[in-house]
Enzyme design. Structure first.
Site, PDB file in Angstrom:
ATOM      1  N   ASP A 144       0.374  34.249  59.215  1.00  0.00           N
ATOM      2  CA  ASP A 144      -1.004  34.721  59.054  1.00  0.00           C
ATOM      3  C   ASP A 144      -1.096  36.130  59.627  1.00  0.00           C
ATOM      4  OD1 ASP A 144      -3.771  34.896  58.775  1.00  0.00           O
ATOM      5  OD2 ASP A 144      -4.168  33.840  60.666  1.00  0.00           O
ATOM      6  N   ASN A 195      -4.420  37.962  59.281  1.00  0.00           N
ATOM      7  CA  ASN A 195      -5.810  38.369  59.510  1.00  0.00           C
ATOM      8  C   ASN A 195      -6.586  37.386  60.389  1.00  0.00           C
ATOM      9  OD1 ASN A 195      -5.980  36.315  57.744  1.00  0.00           O
ATOM     10  ND2 ASN A 195      -7.319  37.331  56.271  1.00  0.00           N
ATOM     11  N   ASP A 198      -7.290  34.227  60.098  1.00  0.00           N
ATOM     12  CA  ASP A 198      -8.090  33.122  59.551  1.00  0.00           C
ATOM     13  C   ASP A 198      -7.341  31.785  59.617  1.00  0.00           C
ATOM     14  OD1 ASP A 198      -6.232  33.412  57.571  1.00  0.00           O
ATOM     15  OD2 ASP A 198      -7.663  33.649  55.924  1.00  0.00           O
ATOM     16  N   ASP A 227      -0.483  34.359  54.715  1.00  0.00           N
ATOM     17  CA  ASP A 227      -0.912  35.210  53.607  1.00  0.00           C
ATOM     18  C   ASP A 227       0.238  36.090  53.119  1.00  0.00           C
ATOM     19  OD1 ASP A 227      -0.958  37.197  55.703  1.00  0.00           O
ATOM     20  OD2 ASP A 227      -2.948  36.419  56.241  1.00  0.00           O
ATOM     21  N   ASP A 242       6.388  29.636  41.431  1.00  0.00           N
ATOM     22  CA  ASP A 242       6.248  28.214  41.140  1.00  0.00           C
ATOM     23  C   ASP A 242       5.446  28.077  39.848  1.00  0.00           C
ATOM     24  OD1 ASP A 242       6.203  25.382  41.649  1.00  0.00           O
ATOM     25  OD2 ASP A 242       6.286  25.866  43.789  1.00  0.00           O
ATOM     26  N   ASP A 245       7.569  22.981  38.337  1.00  0.00           N
ATOM     27  CA  ASP A 245       7.015  21.767  38.938  1.00  0.00           C
ATOM     28  C   ASP A 245       7.069  20.587  37.961  1.00  0.00           C
ATOM     29  OD1 ASP A 245       5.440  20.906  41.352  1.00  0.00           O
ATOM     30  OD2 ASP A 245       3.940  20.424  39.842  1.00  0.00           O
ATOM     31  N   GLU A 276      11.985  20.959  38.916  1.00  0.00           N
ATOM     32  CA  GLU A 276      11.828  19.778  39.762  1.00  0.00           C
ATOM     33  C   GLU A 276      11.713  18.600  38.810  1.00  0.00           C
ATOM     34  OE1 GLU A 276       8.810  17.902  43.082  1.00  0.00           O
ATOM     35  OE2 GLU A 276       8.081  18.694  41.197  1.00  0.00           O
ATOM     36  N   HIS A 333       8.536  21.355  50.816  1.00  0.00           N
ATOM     37  CA  HIS A 333       7.173  21.117  51.294  1.00  0.00           C
ATOM     38  C   HIS A 333       6.683  19.696  51.016  1.00  0.00           C
ATOM     39  CE1 HIS A 333       6.915  21.878  47.081  1.00  0.00           C
ATOM     40  NE2 HIS A 333       5.680  21.426  47.065  1.00  0.00           N
ATOM     41  N   ASP A 334       7.488  18.875  50.352  1.00  0.00           N
ATOM     42  CA  ASP A 334       7.096  17.487  50.073  1.00  0.00           C
ATOM     43  C   ASP A 334       7.879  16.490  50.927  1.00  0.00           C
ATOM     44  OD1 ASP A 334       5.374  18.272  47.997  1.00  0.00           O
ATOM     45  OD2 ASP A 334       6.945  18.066  46.473  1.00  0.00           O
TER      46      ASP A 334
HETATM   47  O1  TEU Z   1       5.843  17.303  43.358  1.00  0.00           O
HETATM   48  C1  TEU Z   1       6.027  16.290  42.416  1.00  0.00           C
HETATM   49  C2  TEU Z   1       6.478  15.050  42.968  1.00  0.00           C
HETATM   50  O2  TEU Z   1       7.294  14.397  42.367  1.00  0.00           O
HETATM   51  C3  TEU Z   1       5.865  14.685  44.265  1.00  0.00           C
HETATM   52  O3  TEU Z   1       4.603  14.169  44.058  1.00  0.00           O
HETATM   53  C4  TEU Z   1       6.699  13.756  44.955  1.00  0.00           C
HETATM   54  O4  TEU Z   1       6.747  12.546  44.286  1.00  0.00           O
HETATM   55  C5  TEU Z   1       6.117  13.512  46.290  1.00  0.00           C
HETATM   56  O5  TEU Z   1       5.506  14.673  46.754  1.00  0.00           O
HETATM   57  C6  TEU Z   1       7.197  13.153  47.225  1.00  0.00           C
HETATM   58  O6  TEU Z   1       6.582  12.983  48.425  1.00  0.00           O
HETATM   59  C7  TEU Z   1       5.351  18.508  42.904  1.00  0.00           C
HETATM   60  C8  TEU Z   1       5.039  19.414  44.063  1.00  0.00           C
HETATM   61  O7  TEU Z   1       6.227  19.721  44.737  1.00  0.00           O
HETATM   62  C9  TEU Z   1       4.016  18.758  44.935  1.00  0.00           C
HETATM   63  O8  TEU Z   1       3.756  19.497  46.092  1.00  0.00           O
HETATM   64  C10 TEU Z   1       2.760  18.585  44.108  1.00  0.00           C
HETATM   65  O9  TEU Z   1       1.820  17.856  44.845  1.00  0.00           O
HETATM   66  C11 TEU Z   1       3.031  17.854  42.805  1.00  0.00           C
HETATM   67  O10 TEU Z   1       4.176  18.345  42.125  1.00  0.00           O
HETATM   68  C12 TEU Z   1       1.884  18.051  41.854  1.00  0.00           C
HETATM   69  O11 TEU Z   1       1.869  19.375  41.408  1.00  0.00           O
HETATM   70 CA    CA Z   2      -4.558  34.792  56.647  1.00  0.00          CA
END
Ligand code: TEU
Ligand code: CA
Length: 543
Positions: free
Chosen positions: A20, A22, A24, A28, A97, A198, A251, A320-321
Site C-alpha cells: 500500500d 496511500n 488506505d 496498489d 489475469d 482463470d 487454470e 491466492h486460493d
Molecule cells: O479459481 C477457480 C477455482 O477453481 C477455485 O474456486 C478453487 O476451486 C478454489 O478457490 C480452491 O480453493 C479461480 C480464481 O483463482 C479464484 O480466486 C476465483 O475465486 C475463481 O476462479 C472465480 O473467478
Molecule cells: Ca492503497
C-alpha cells in the site's frame, strides 16, 4: 519465437495485499512499482498480476465490471502504463489475469442482459424455471448453494458457477468470443506478455442436464474440458495470441492428465501450460475441507505422473486460493525455516516454469485468525453458511475451514517488523499476521542463511543449469517420509534431489545410487552419506 517463458521464474502478485502506498490499507499499483527491484533481485523475470480491473470486489477482482479500466482502489490506467514501462526497464514481463468464464453482475453487458429483448440477453446463460418452478437444473456453485439465481424482472434464472455476483458468459454466442478477443488485443497492445486464464477449461457448457449427485460442485461433468472449450482456445490462439510474443497459463479445474495433454499439446495450439491441483490435494479428500494423511510417497506419485505426462509443467505450491505451503506440507513451528527451504528446493528443481506467490519467498505462514469474523473470502463465508445448513457445529466448521481457507495466503506481505508490517500505514483490509515481527522481508534481506537468500540461490542455480530446466524427470526413491528424484540430460549431467518431509531424521539406501557432489542443501552439510536431518533437502550432482 523463443520460449522465454521456459527460462524465467514467475512471481505472482495479489495486488490488494502486496504494498500500500496511500495509507488506505489496500495494496496498489504504485506499491508494485516501488517493489520491482525486490522482484528483480529475487531473480523472477515474469509477474503474474492477479486482477487489477474495475470490479465491485465480490470475489476480490475475479468479478470484473470493466475489462479496460483499472480498479480505482489500485490506481489509474496511467499507473498501469507506468508499471508496464518500469517493469520493461528491468526486463520483467507482466501477464494479466484473464477472467472470462464470468463477469461481474455490474458489468454493462449483464446490466443490459437483464432485459429479455436486449441484444445482450444472449451474452449470459438465462433459463426458465423447470416444471416444478425450481431452478433449471441441480448444478451447485463452487461457493456453495445453487448455481442459479432467479431474476424477478425477467422471470428467468441466470447461471453462476461462482458467486451470484459472477454470472457465467455464454460461449455458444460468437459475439462473446469476439468481445474476448478484443479485450486480449487491448492488453497485449498495452504491453502484457500473456495471460493467466482463470478456470479456462470450464467456459463451454455442453449441456444443461442435471448433474450426477455429489457432495459439492454438482454438474461439473457438463462443463469440464468440453470439446467447445478446446475449440474456443484454438480460436483465441489463431486470431490473437499467435500474433504476439506471449504465452498463456491456464487454470484448469478438475483437470485430469488426458485433458491436460490436449490443452497443452503444442500442435493443437491451445495453452502453453496449465495449473492443475492434484499435487496440493494429496492430504485432502474429494473436498479440500476434509483432510487425510500426507505421505511423501503419494506426493511423489502425483508429481511423477504430471512431470512425465506433460512435456512442460506450470510448477507451483502456493497461490491466492491455497494455504501457505510451509503451513500445508511443511512445519511452520520448530522447523519453519528449514522446511520452507526444503519446499523451495522442490519448487525449483522440477521440470517446468516455477511460480512463486508473494510472501512464499520469505516463508510466510497461514493466517493466525481465531474466528470466522476475521475472514473476508466469499468462498469460506459461503461454505460456512452451507455447513451451517447441514447443522454442522461451529467448532467442527472452524476446524475444517481454518486450515484450508483462501484468506490464509491473502494476508498482507510482511515487509518489516513495524506496525503495519511495512505494508501499510493505515488499517489493513485483512489482518496482518502477528508473526511479522519475526517473519519479514527486512530481516531476511541481508541474512545469508535466510529463506529469501535460499530462494535467490536456488533460482540462480536453476537459471544456470540446462539440466535443472530441461532435464528429464524420474522418481528414484520414496517412503512415507522421504522422496528422491533425478533430473537428467543423457550423456551430459544428472542431478538427484532428496527431500525429507518430516520432523524425524531419515536415511536413504546407498544401493539407489544416491551419491554425488552436494550442489545445494538447506543445512550445512558438504557431503552426503545417506543420513537426512528432519526437513532436509539435498541436491546432488551425480555425473
Ligand atoms: O479459481 C477457480 C477455482 O477453481 C477455485 O474456486 C478453487 O476451486 C478454489 O478457490 C480452491 O480453493 C479461480 C480464481 O483463482 C479464484 O480466486 C476465483 O475465486 C475463481 O476462479 C472465480 O473467478
Ligand atoms: Ca492503497
Amino acid at each position: 519465437m523463443s520460449q522465454w517463458w521456459k527460462e524465467r521464474v514467475v512471481y505472482q502478485i495479489y495486488p490488494r495485499s502486496f504494498q500500500d502506498t496511500n495509507g488506505d490499507g489496500i495494496g496498489d499499483i504504485p506499491g508494485i512499482i516501488s517493489r520491482l527491484d525486490e522482484i528483480k533481485e529475487l531473480g523472477a523475470g515474469i509477474i503474474w498480476l492477479s486482477p487489477v480491473f474495475k470490479s465491485p470486489d465480490a470475489d476480490n477482482g475475479y468479478d470484473i465490471s470493466d475489462y479496460r479500466d483499472i480498479n480505482p482502489k489500485f490506481g489509474t490506467m496511467a499507473d498501469m502504463e507506468q508499471l508496464f514501462a518500469e517493469a520493461a526497464k528491468r526486463d520483467i514481463k507482466i501477464i494479466m489475469d484473464l477472467v472470462i468464464n464470468h463477469t461481474s453482475d455490474e458489468h454493462d453487458w449483464f446490466i443490459k442482459s437483464r432485459e429479455k429483448d436486449s441484444p445482450y440477453r444472449d451474452y449470459y446463460i438465462w433459463k426458465p424455471a423447470n416444471q416444478d418452478g425450481k431452478p433449471p437444473n441441480n448444478w451447485t456453485s463452487f461457493f456453495g448453494g445453487s448455481a442459479w439465481k432467479f431474476d424477478p424482472r425477467s422471470g428467468e434464472y441466470y447461471l453462476h458457477l461462482f458467486n451470484e455476483k459472477q454470472p457465467d458468459l455464454n460461449y455458444r454466442n460468437p459475439k462473446v468470443i469476439e468481445e474476448v478477443k478484443d479485450i486480449m488485443h487491448f492488453w497485449l497492445k498495452k504491453g502484457a506478455a500473456g495471460f493467466r486464464c482463470d478456470v479456462i477449461n470450464l467456459i463451454f457448457k455442453s449441456s444443461y442436464a442435471d448433474g450426477k449427485r455429489r457432495l459439492a460442485i454438482q454438474g461439473r461433468e457438463h462443463y469440464t474440458s468440453q470439446e467447445g472449450s478446446h475449440r474456443i482456445l484454438q480460436e483465441l490462439n489463431r486470431h490473437v495470441l499467435s500474433q504476439y510474443d506471449c504465452f498463456t497459463v491456464g487454470e484448469a479445474a478438475f483437470v485430469d492428465l488426458h485433458d491436460a495433454k490436449l490443452l497443452c499439446d503444442p500442435d493443437r495450439k491451445e495453452l502453453d501450460m496449465l495449473f492443475y491441483f492434484d499435487h496440493l490435494n494429496v492430504d485432502r479428500r474429494i473436498e479440500k475441507y476434509i483432510s487425510k494423511k500426507f505421505s511423501a510417497k503419494k506426493l511423489l506419485a502425483v508429481i511423477t505422473k504430471w512431470q512425465q505426462g506433460l512435456d512442460w509443467n506450470a510448477v507451483y505450491l502456493e497461490n491466492h486460493d491455497q494455504p501457505r505451503i510451509v503451513s500445508h506440507y511443511g512445519n511452520d513451528g520448530e522447523y519453519w525455516e528449514r522446511s520452507a527451504k526444503m519446499l523451495a528446493t522442490l519448487l525449483l528443481t522440477l521440470r517446468g516454469t516455477p511460480y512463486i506467490y508473494q510472501g512464499q519467498e520469505i516463508g510466510m505462514t497461514n493466517f493466525d485468525y481465531t474466528s470466522m469474523s476475521e475472514l473476508n473470502d466469499v468462498e469460506a463465508i459461503g461454505v460456512d453458511k452451507m455447513m451451517r445448513k447441514f447443522h454442522i457445529p461451529a467448532s467442527l466448521r472452524w476446524k475444517m475451514i481454518a486450515p484450508s481457507a483462501r484468506d490464509n495466503s491473502r494476508t498482507p506481505v510482511q515487509w518489516s517488523a513495524e506496525d503495519g508490517a511495512g505494508f501499510t500505514k493505515g488499517t489493513p483490509w485483512l489482518g496482518i499476521n502477528k508473526n511479522h515481527t519475526k517473519i519479514n522481508y527486512e530481516e531476511q534481506k541481508n541474512r545469508e542463511d535466510s529463506i529469501l537468500s535460499y530462494y535467490k540461490e536456488m533460482i540462480k542455480l536453476r537459471a544456470g543449469s540446462e539440466t535443472l530446466k530441461y532435464g528429464d524427470f524420474a522418481p528414484v526413491y520414496c517412503t512415507k517420509q522421504v522422496m528422491a528424484y533425478s533430473r537428467t540430460i543423457i550423456g551430459d549431467e544428472q542431478y538427484v534431489v532428496i527431500l525429507n518431509f518430516s520432523d524425524k531424521s531419515a536415511s536413504t539406501p546407498l544401493e539407489n545410487n544416491l551419491v554425488g557432489k552436494v550442489i545445494a542443501t538447506n543445512t550445512n552439510r558438504t557431503d552426503y552419506n545417506g543420513e537426512l536431518a528432519p526437513w532436509e533437502a539435498v541436491v546432488l550432482k551425480v555425473w
